[in-house]
Design a protein around this motif. Structure first.
Motif, PDB file in Angstrom:
ATOM      1  N   LYS A 291      50.167  43.401  37.721  1.00  0.00           N
ATOM      2  CA  LYS A 291      49.111  42.428  38.005  1.00  0.00           C
ATOM      3  C   LYS A 291      48.563  42.555  39.421  1.00  0.00           C
ATOM      4  CE  LYS A 291      50.290  38.871  34.614  1.00  0.00           C
ATOM      5  NZ  LYS A 291      50.443  37.415  34.387  1.00  0.00           N
ATOM      6  N   ILE A 292      49.408  42.943  40.369  1.00  0.00           N
ATOM      7  CA  ILE A 292      48.919  43.099  41.740  1.00  0.00           C
ATOM      8  C   ILE A 292      47.833  44.168  41.810  1.00  0.00           C
ATOM      9  CG2 ILE A 292      49.582  43.814  44.080  1.00  0.00           C
ATOM     10  CD1 ILE A 292      52.239  42.381  43.662  1.00  0.00           C
ATOM     11  N   ASP A 293      47.877  45.139  40.897  1.00  0.00           N
ATOM     12  CA  ASP A 293      46.801  46.145  40.850  1.00  0.00           C
ATOM     13  C   ASP A 293      45.435  45.507  40.609  1.00  0.00           C
ATOM     14  OD1 ASP A 293      48.618  48.194  41.208  1.00  0.00           O
ATOM     15  OD2 ASP A 293      48.798  48.656  39.076  1.00  0.00           O
ATOM     16  N   HIS A 294      45.427  44.310  40.012  1.00  0.00           N
ATOM     17  CA  HIS A 294      44.182  43.630  39.672  1.00  0.00           C
ATOM     18  C   HIS A 294      43.845  42.494  40.641  1.00  0.00           C
ATOM     19  CE1 HIS A 294      43.897  45.631  35.703  1.00  0.00           C
ATOM     20  NE2 HIS A 294      45.219  45.593  35.753  1.00  0.00           N
ATOM     21  N   LEU A 295      44.624  42.352  41.693  1.00  0.00           N
ATOM     22  CA  LEU A 295      44.470  41.218  42.612  1.00  0.00           C
ATOM     23  C   LEU A 295      43.044  41.101  43.141  1.00  0.00           C
ATOM     24  CD1 LEU A 295      45.784  38.915  44.301  1.00  0.00           C
ATOM     25  CD2 LEU A 295      46.347  40.654  46.015  1.00  0.00           C
ATOM     26  N   SER A 296      42.491  42.182  43.642  1.00  0.00           N
ATOM     27  CA  SER A 296      41.157  42.131  44.254  1.00  0.00           C
ATOM     28  C   SER A 296      40.069  41.846  43.229  1.00  0.00           C
ATOM     29  CB  SER A 296      40.860  43.452  44.975  1.00  0.00           C
ATOM     30  OG  SER A 296      41.736  43.633  46.068  1.00  0.00           O
ATOM     31  N   ASP A 297      40.126  42.503  42.076  1.00  0.00           N
ATOM     32  CA  ASP A 297      39.096  42.302  41.052  1.00  0.00           C
ATOM     33  C   ASP A 297      39.123  40.877  40.512  1.00  0.00           C
ATOM     34  OD1 ASP A 297      38.240  44.895  41.329  1.00  0.00           O
ATOM     35  OD2 ASP A 297      39.329  45.651  39.586  1.00  0.00           O
ATOM     36  N   TRP A 298      40.312  40.373  40.255  1.00  0.00           N
ATOM     37  CA  TRP A 298      40.416  39.002  39.751  1.00  0.00           C
ATOM     38  C   TRP A 298      39.926  38.002  40.790  1.00  0.00           C
ATOM     39  CZ3 TRP A 298      46.021  39.471  37.348  1.00  0.00           C
ATOM     40  CH2 TRP A 298      45.936  40.191  36.162  1.00  0.00           C
ATOM     41  N   GLN A 299      40.248  38.248  42.059  1.00  0.00           N
ATOM     42  CA  GLN A 299      39.787  37.341  43.105  1.00  0.00           C
ATOM     43  C   GLN A 299      38.269  37.375  43.222  1.00  0.00           C
ATOM     44  OE1 GLN A 299      42.153  37.042  46.662  1.00  0.00           O
ATOM     45  NE2 GLN A 299      40.365  36.878  47.977  1.00  0.00           N
ATOM     46  N   ALA A 300      37.689  38.559  43.108  1.00  0.00           N
ATOM     47  CA  ALA A 300      36.230  38.663  43.179  1.00  0.00           C
ATOM     48  C   ALA A 300      35.570  37.879  42.046  1.00  0.00           C
ATOM     49  CB  ALA A 300      35.809  40.129  43.120  1.00  0.00           C
ATOM     50  N   ARG A 301      36.162  37.923  40.868  1.00  0.00           N
ATOM     51  CA  ARG A 301      35.612  37.173  39.738  1.00  0.00           C
ATOM     52  C   ARG A 301      35.732  35.665  39.974  1.00  0.00           C
ATOM     53  NH1 ARG A 301      31.984  35.739  36.289  1.00  0.00           N
ATOM     54  NH2 ARG A 301      32.796  34.757  34.401  1.00  0.00           N
ATOM     55  N   ARG A 302      36.881  35.200  40.469  1.00  0.00           N
ATOM     56  CA  ARG A 302      37.026  33.774  40.751  1.00  0.00           C
ATOM     57  C   ARG A 302      36.048  33.329  41.828  1.00  0.00           C
ATOM     58  NH1 ARG A 302      42.337  35.316  40.817  1.00  0.00           N
ATOM     59  NH2 ARG A 302      42.440  34.988  43.069  1.00  0.00           N
ATOM     60  N   THR A 303      35.830  34.183  42.814  1.00  0.00           N
ATOM     61  CA  THR A 303      34.876  33.861  43.874  1.00  0.00           C
ATOM     62  C   THR A 303      33.465  33.709  43.310  1.00  0.00           C
ATOM     63  OG1 THR A 303      36.227  34.995  45.524  1.00  0.00           O
ATOM     64  CG2 THR A 303      33.897  34.656  46.069  1.00  0.00           C
ATOM     65  N   ALA A 304      33.110  34.573  42.379  1.00  0.00           N
ATOM     66  CA  ALA A 304      31.788  34.475  41.745  1.00  0.00           C
ATOM     67  C   ALA A 304      31.661  33.184  40.946  1.00  0.00           C
ATOM     68  CB  ALA A 304      31.553  35.683  40.851  1.00  0.00           C
ATOM     69  N   ILE A 305      32.729  32.792  40.276  1.00  0.00           N
ATOM     70  CA  ILE A 305      32.711  31.537  39.515  1.00  0.00           C
ATOM     71  C   ILE A 305      32.579  30.353  40.472  1.00  0.00           C
ATOM     72  CG2 ILE A 305      34.091  30.023  38.030  1.00  0.00           C
ATOM     73  CD1 ILE A 305      35.345  32.629  36.855  1.00  0.00           C
ATOM     74  N   ALA A 306      33.313  30.385  41.571  1.00  0.00           N
ATOM     75  CA  ALA A 306      33.222  29.302  42.560  1.00  0.00           C
ATOM     76  C   ALA A 306      31.796  29.180  43.105  1.00  0.00           C
ATOM     77  CB  ALA A 306      34.208  29.553  43.700  1.00  0.00           C
ATOM     78  N   LYS A 307      31.167  30.310  43.356  1.00  0.00           N
ATOM     79  CA  LYS A 307      29.785  30.288  43.844  1.00  0.00           C
ATOM     80  C   LYS A 307      28.866  29.651  42.803  1.00  0.00           C
ATOM     81  CE  LYS A 307      26.085  33.250  45.594  1.00  0.00           C
ATOM     82  NZ  LYS A 307      25.660  34.659  45.867  1.00  0.00           N
ATOM     83  N   ARG A 308      29.104  29.971  41.553  1.00  0.00           N
ATOM     84  CA  ARG A 308      28.297  29.395  40.466  1.00  0.00           C
ATOM     85  C   ARG A 308      28.489  27.875  40.398  1.00  0.00           C
ATOM     86  NH1 ARG A 308      25.029  27.984  37.805  1.00  0.00           N
ATOM     87  NH2 ARG A 308      24.500  28.371  35.620  1.00  0.00           N
ATOM     88  N   TYR A 309      29.718  27.403  40.557  1.00  0.00           N
ATOM     89  CA  TYR A 309      29.969  25.963  40.587  1.00  0.00           C
ATOM     90  C   TYR A 309      29.250  25.329  41.782  1.00  0.00           C
ATOM     91  CZ  TYR A 309      33.851  26.461  37.186  1.00  0.00           C
ATOM     92  OH  TYR A 309      34.616  26.706  36.074  1.00  0.00           O
TER      93      TYR A 309
END
Length: 373
Positions: free
Chosen positions: A243-261
């Motif tokens: 899962k740590i291999d996906h840390l940056s990509d998952w964080q980028a997606r959550r950041t995009a969702i936060a921006k949308r909110y």
């Protein structure tokens, strides 16, 4: 549409092809404890935080309990901690026979008030500090750490919610004698069960924690001190590593969702997001709002199919388990905040349609109650 607060099943589906071979490799090896998978994860976590040592344990709570034990504080030591956190941030103090000193928060960021910490440190009114990095952003420890070093007061960084977060470009752990991590399934990197770790530059702390996590064992069935059994198993270590291999990509997606909110809520009165402090890069472990009429919004979203949560419903100094050590404590900011805070779903596996639906439901409710400014 039904949108749960968490979708761990979706996350697993997205990485099944990476996870299952690693799990099978562990099972086929027969080394389900104390394996190279655990050692490799410890090295990776230490490197990720710029530290010399990593020690994997069974939970974030274990990490906190053992970190405090590793400092060798005397019984009754006073340890400052925010009153806005998961219960483990303070229960780890009590379990070490120390006394939590609960502090109020900045209502804008919900992080512990640094001015109050500095007062206690300068007065030598505390013996240690548990610095909680809350919701996915880091507490500013620059001045506190300098003053604490001058006074010989150690800092334990509780980074259970802050993997991937930075402050001034640096990850958690820049100021603590020891930094604690959690891999609870609700965290940005979660085990398929439980898991935790601590990282440190201090060999004495790393050695003591390694002893404590497995009965004080030094080899050949010799036990140097009484300890616990709070090892991370090899399967969890392997899964966390994937899962740590996906840390940056998952964080980028959550950041995009936060921006949308953020965009969807802009211009409405009676609702505001918990602020990100200047210099912080938020990992968006949680997306937390202050809402004037929280109960009405919860009901509306629930009827629309959107599950929400509250982090947290009680300040720690009001929890029954701390009644004997928090008598007559009054912390107005945190006591007010628990009446207004609300967490929205935020995870990388949310679809665009689901994010749009959540934003639409929020906007519909707010328009019904008051017009935009």
């Amino acid at each position: 549409m039904k949108i749960p607060f968490m979708r761990i099943d979706r996350q697993f589906s997205s990485i099944r092809g990476e996870v299952m071979p690693r799990v099978m490799k562990v099972l086929e090896s027969g080394r389900v404890l104390q394996s190279e998978d655990v050692v490799a994860l410890e090295r990776r976590l230490a490197e990720l935080h710029g530290k010399q040592y990593g020690v994997a344990v069974n939970s974030g709570t274990d990490a906190l309990v053992l970190a405090i034990a590793g400092l060798g504080l005397k019984e009754g030591a006073r340890i400052a901690v925010t009153s806005m956190s998961f219960v483990a941030s303070a229960s780890a103090i009590v379990l070490n026979r120390c006394r939590p000193v609960f502090l109020d928060v900045d209502p804008n960021t919900m992080l512990m008030r640094t001015d109050r910490v500095l007062e206690l440190v300068r007065a030598r009114a505390v013996d240690a500090l548990v610095a909680v990095h809350l919701y996915g952003q880091l507490l500013d420890l620059d001045e506190i750490a300098y003053e604490a070093r001058e006074c010989g007061i150690p800092i334990i960084e509780d980074a259970a919610q802050a993997l991937g977060s930075t402050r001034g470009g640096r990850p958690p752990g820049g100021h603590g004698a020891v930094t604690c991590l959690s891999f609870d399934p609700t965290k940005v990197i979660g085990a398929c069960g439980s898991g935790g770790a601590l990282v440190t530059d201090r060999e004495d702390i790393a050695r003591r924690v390694r002893l404590l996590r497995y009965h004080g064992h030094v080899g050949n069935r010799v036990y140097e001190l009484p300890g616990y059994n709070c090892q991370m198993d090899s399967i969890q270590a392997a899964i966390i590593d994937v899962k740590i291999d996906h840390l940056s990509d998952w964080q980028a997606r959550r950041t995009a969702i936060a921006k949308r909110y953020d965009e969807g809520l802009a211009g409405f009165a009676g609702i505001r997001r918990v602020r990100t402090a200047p210099g912080n890069v938020h990992n968006h472990h949680k997306y937390v709002l202050h809402v004037e009429d929280r109960a009405a919004l919860i009901r509306y979203l629930d009827q629309a199919g959107v599950q929400t949560s509250i982090h947290y419903t009680l300040p720690l100094h009001h929890q029954p388990c701390f009644a004997s050590v928090a008598k007559a404590v009054r912390l107005p900011a945190v006591e007010g905040a628990v009446e207004t805070i609300l967490s929205l779903p935020i995870y990388a596996e949310l679809t665009e349609d689901e994010v749009d639906f959540i934003v639409g439901a929020l906007s519909d409710h707010l328009r019904r109650r008051r017009a935009p400014k």
